[in-house]
Design a protein around this motif. Structure first.
Motif, mmCIF file in Angstrom:
data_model
loop_
_atom_site.group_PDB
_atom_site.id
_atom_site.type_symbol
_atom_site.label_atom_id
_atom_site.label_comp_id
_atom_site.label_asym_id
_atom_site.label_seq_id
_atom_site.Cartn_x
_atom_site.Cartn_y
_atom_site.Cartn_z
ATOM 1 N N ASN A 1 0.779 -1.244 0.060
ATOM 2 C CA ASN A 1 -0.085 -0.100 -0.098
ATOM 3 C C ASN A 1 0.835 1.239 -0.101
ATOM 4 O O ASN A 1 2.007 1.208 0.280
ATOM 5 N N SER A 2 0.037 2.510 -0.338
ATOM 6 C CA SER A 2 0.795 3.748 -0.231
ATOM 7 C C SER A 2 1.244 4.078 1.206
ATOM 8 O O SER A 2 0.431 3.709 2.053
ATOM 9 N N GLU A 3 2.255 4.897 1.426
ATOM 10 C CA GLU A 3 2.532 5.265 2.655
ATOM 11 C C GLU A 3 1.462 6.170 3.454
ATOM 12 O O GLU A 3 0.826 7.058 2.770
ATOM 13 N N GLY A 4 0.760 6.068 4.461
ATOM 14 C CA GLY A 4 0.040 6.653 5.105
ATOM 15 C C GLY A 4 -1.494 6.292 4.933
ATOM 16 O O GLY A 4 -2.655 6.786 5.243
ATOM 17 N N SER A 5 -1.576 5.186 3.971
ATOM 18 C CA SER A 5 -3.158 4.364 3.756
ATOM 19 C C SER A 5 -3.247 3.325 4.733
ATOM 20 O O SER A 5 -4.192 2.656 4.257
ATOM 21 N N TYR B 1 -5.154 1.058 6.970
ATOM 22 C CA TYR B 1 -6.587 0.827 7.467
ATOM 23 C C TYR B 1 -6.626 0.685 8.722
ATOM 24 O O TYR B 1 -5.923 0.521 9.567
ATOM 25 N N HIS C 1 -2.946 4.397 12.497
ATOM 26 C CA HIS C 1 -2.235 5.120 11.610
ATOM 27 C C HIS C 1 -0.935 5.852 12.181
ATOM 28 O O HIS C 1 0.073 5.986 11.848
ATOM 29 N N GLU D 1 4.320 0.790 -1.852
ATOM 30 C CA GLU D 1 3.515 0.429 -3.157
ATOM 31 C C GLU D 1 4.464 -0.454 -3.906
ATOM 32 O O GLU D 1 4.786 -0.740 -5.141
ATOM 33 N N SER E 1 -10.924 4.096 7.349
ATOM 34 C CA SER E 1 -10.509 5.423 7.186
ATOM 35 C C SER E 1 -10.115 5.518 5.811
ATOM 36 O O SER E 1 -10.040 6.684 5.296
ATOM 37 N N SER E 2 -9.503 4.433 5.260
ATOM 38 C CA SER E 2 -8.831 4.577 4.099
ATOM 39 C C SER E 2 -9.738 4.250 2.883
ATOM 40 O O SER E 2 -9.664 4.881 1.907
ATOM 41 N N THR E 3 -10.511 3.320 3.197
ATOM 42 C CA THR E 3 -11.439 2.945 2.005
ATOM 43 C C THR E 3 -13.011 3.496 2.038
ATOM 44 O O THR E 3 -13.713 3.256 1.115
#
Length: 402
Positions: A34-38, A40, A97, A117, A241-243
């Motif tokens: 996943n991308s940084e800061g994403s 879940y 997070h 990623e 929070s991410s999705t």
């Protein structure tokens, strides 16, 4: 040594930190798809014992985690329109997070390469002396060698969903709500000064009876907000929070026959899972990292280190895994306990890890537990008074009965 950690969760990041602290010359890379800061999820819980161990291993990250955590030392249970509150051990909550941000920052400062990623496949695993599968219950590398690892998954009966809310709970809060289709319950705890985590659970019959199996996300959240209005005080519930999604799941307990294969080793949820109701998942993952780092320091060969890690962690996990099994069963058999007076039900909720509780009538177990508690208090008092005073108390008690 070149080390590749597949998975940028707490286990993978903390292992990377510990390995660089042991030997700054180690080449350590963390691969996260996943991308940084994403990240879940909402918050995770832990207890004082873990914080003490974190301070022992890396005081810098431990201080940052402690400063970013909220605390509580009480539990509150709402049953219908009755409320009971009991003191308990000091608990801590921190947003997932925020926790990952602290660990990622600390790892970078020590020279760990973080590759976000970065999708690792079984066909092209990282080239390293040690490959750590810390990529969770769906671990790609473990799944590719499932026959070797002896993977077993056992799905629980109840449905649950992991949510967030802007209601900040000041205690670990339980709410049990009776509906026309059975009971549904939630447990919430603070994870920051602005948010709390709220886990909702119910039986399959209640899940379908309420229409949660057919409701879209908005309809489902609106229904849950109505059911738990008594503890939410008008605050909304949120999905991930991410999705934005809020999937209902059934918990899957994962075990493996072995945890390593050549230079590949399992860590955290890739190796084992324990039911969320004991609040130990993150703690156990971080303790895995501590144990693996120690084994790599203490043993001169990789096979010996991985064997020692697996042997020690399997032994240490027995108690937590047993507690998790009985905890899940307690909730799956909630009707057995829910009609007790709230303070008694809450007391047995605290005893749900007991292997004896499922086989003893709840009222009888409560009485035995209370008597045992009074006996333990008397024993402690006699120890403090000393043998002479204790004998005098016994003589007075015998004379009074005569």
């Amino acid at each position: 040594m070149k080390v590749a950690c597949v998975g940028g969760g707490p286990a993978g990041l903390y292992l990377a930190i510990l390995l660089k602290l042991q030997d700054p010359s180690r080449d350590v890379t963390v691969h996260e798809r996943n991308s940084e800061g994403s990240a879940y999820g909402w918050g995770v819980t832990y207890w004082r014992g873990l914080l003490d161990r974190l301070h022992d291993h890396d005081p810098e990250s431990a201080r940052a985690i402690e400063q970013s955590s909220v605390r509580w030392n009480h539990g509150v249970a709402h049953v219908r329109d009755q409320v009971t509150r009991q003191p308990g051990d000091e608990g801590h909550g921190i947003g997932r997070h925020r926790l990952l941000g602290i660990l990622a920052g600390r790892a970078r400062s020590l020279g760990v390469r973080l590759e976000f990623e970065s999708e690792v496949t079984a066909a092209e695993p990282p080239q390293a002396d040690l490959v750590v599968a810390a990529d969770g219950v769906h671990s790609v590398l473990r799944t590719h060698h499932a026959d070797h690892f002896g993977v077993q998954l056992r799905e629980g009966r109840n449905h649950y969903v992991w949510l967030g809310t802007s209601k900040v709970f000041d205690a670990f809060t339980f709410a049990f709500v009776e509906t026309g289709h059975g009971w549904i319950w939630a447990y919430g705890y603070g994870c920051s000064g602005e948010h709390s985590t709220c886990v909702v659970e119910c039986s399959p019959e209640t899940f379908t009876g309420l229409g949660l199996d057919r409701a879209d996300e908005g309809e489902g959240l609106a229904l849950l907000e109505k059911l738990f209005a008594g503890i939410l005080d008008g605050h909304p519930l949120f999905g991930r929070s991410s999705t934005g999604g809020a999937p209902w799941l059934r918990f899957r307990t994962l075990t493996n026959r072995t945890w390593h294969r050549d230079n590949l080793v399992l860590l955290g949820d890739a190796a084992h899972t324990t039911h969320y109701s004991i609040g130990a998942g993150t703690t156990l993952a971080l303790e895995d990292a501590m144990c693996l780092a120690a084994a790599l320091r203490e043993h001169t060969t990789l096979p010996a280190a991985l064997a020692a890690y697996e042997r020690r962690r399997r032994s240490e996990l027995l108690s937590a895994q047993s507690a998790a099994r009985y905890s899940a069963q307690w909730y799956e058999n909630l009707p057995r306990y829910i009609e007790l007076p709230p303070h008694r039900m809450f007391a047995l909720l605290g005893q749900r890890h007991s292997p004896l509780l499922p086989y003893v009538p709840p009222q009888l177990y409560y009485g035995i537990d209370k008597a045992a508690g009074r006996l333990q208090i008397l024993r402690r008092l006699k120890h403090r008074l000393g043998p002479t005073a204790a004998r005098a108390l016994h003589a007075r008690s015998t004379a009074d009965r005569g």
